[in-house]
Scaffold this motif. Structure first.
Motif, mmCIF file in Angstrom:
data_model
loop_
_atom_site.group_PDB
_atom_site.id
_atom_site.type_symbol
_atom_site.label_atom_id
_atom_site.label_comp_id
_atom_site.label_asym_id
_atom_site.label_seq_id
_atom_site.Cartn_x
_atom_site.Cartn_y
_atom_site.Cartn_z
ATOM 1 N N ASP A 61 -8.050 8.912 -0.959
ATOM 2 C CA ASP A 61 -6.914 8.156 -0.458
ATOM 3 C C ASP A 61 -5.765 8.143 -1.466
ATOM 4 O O ASP A 61 -4.590 8.116 -1.083
ATOM 5 C CB ASP A 61 -7.346 6.722 -0.146
ATOM 6 N N HIS A 65 -1.023 8.328 -1.783
ATOM 7 C CA HIS A 65 -0.194 7.189 -2.191
ATOM 8 C C HIS A 65 1.233 7.661 -2.451
ATOM 9 O O HIS A 65 1.464 8.757 -2.963
ATOM 10 C CB HIS A 65 -0.767 6.530 -3.444
ATOM 11 N N GLY A 180 -1.071 2.342 0.066
ATOM 12 C CA GLY A 180 -2.458 2.511 0.474
ATOM 13 C C GLY A 180 -3.007 1.379 1.299
ATOM 14 O O GLY A 180 -4.194 1.362 1.625
#
Length: 197
Positions: A61, A65, A180
């Motif tokens: 993830d 960002h 995020g």
């Protein structure tokens, strides 16, 4: 890029979150501690993940960002629902024009057994070069679907071969912010223009 949400969109997201929370309570989820107040929406969905993209690269993830992500969970042999939602995502990004460059459209499989890296690569290519397809091991997919509260269940028709199953799954699209964190979600069939707005 500035993104604003309509009251109706936020109310819809809140309603879905409430339904999910109620469903968990009815299912008798004994692992969750009792709460006096519902969690804020941004804490209900999302989280870290470690998967493999359609090019065979390890992705987390954190790689995304700084940009928005539109995430859809589905599978490549889905007969109609998944292609419709991914096409709506593609059209929404096209409507955004230059601003669409700040949004990464992401497809995460719920069927890692069949959706290998190469299969996912062929699939996401049909929706445009900007799409990122993610797959991984069953353990990795279990973790990310749990974080996003995505249910999935194999469905086998009578007299079908074991490999000819469908996957019953949630059909929501999640908007994740550059930090995020979860921002909002879109129901199945949300028009591209509404999503772009």
């Amino acid at each position: 890029m500035r993104i604003s949400f309509s009251r109706a969109g936020i109310a819809g997201a809140a309603a879905v979150a409430a339904m999910l929370a109620t469903g968990l309570a009815l299912a008798g989820d004994q692992s969750a501690p009792p709460q006096t107040a519902p969690l804020p929406l941004e804490q209900l969905f999302g989280g870290s993940f470690d998967l493999v993209d359609h090019l065979g690269q390890a992705r987390s993830d954190k790689d995304f960002h700084g940009r928005y992500m539109l995430i859809y969970f589905g599978y490549t042999t889905c007969p109609s629902i998944c292609p419709l939602n991914l096409q709506q995502m593609a059209e929404a990004l096209e409507l955004l024009g230059a601003q669409g460059g700040e949004v990464v459209p992401v497809f995460i499989t719920v069927d890692p057994k069949r959706d290998t890296q190469m299969v996912v690569a062929d699939y996401v290519a049909a929706f445009g070069p900007r799409f990122v397809g993610l797959t991984g091991s069953e353990t990795q997919i279990q973790a990310v679907t749990k974080s996003y509260r995505v249910h999935r269940r194999k469905v086998l028709a009578p007299d079908s071969a074991p490999e000819d199953y469908l996957v019953d799954h949630a059909s929501l699209t999640y908007l994740i912010g550059p930090d995020g964190r979860f921002r909002t979600l879109f129901a199945h069939g949300t028009p591209a223009r509404t999503m772009a707005e």
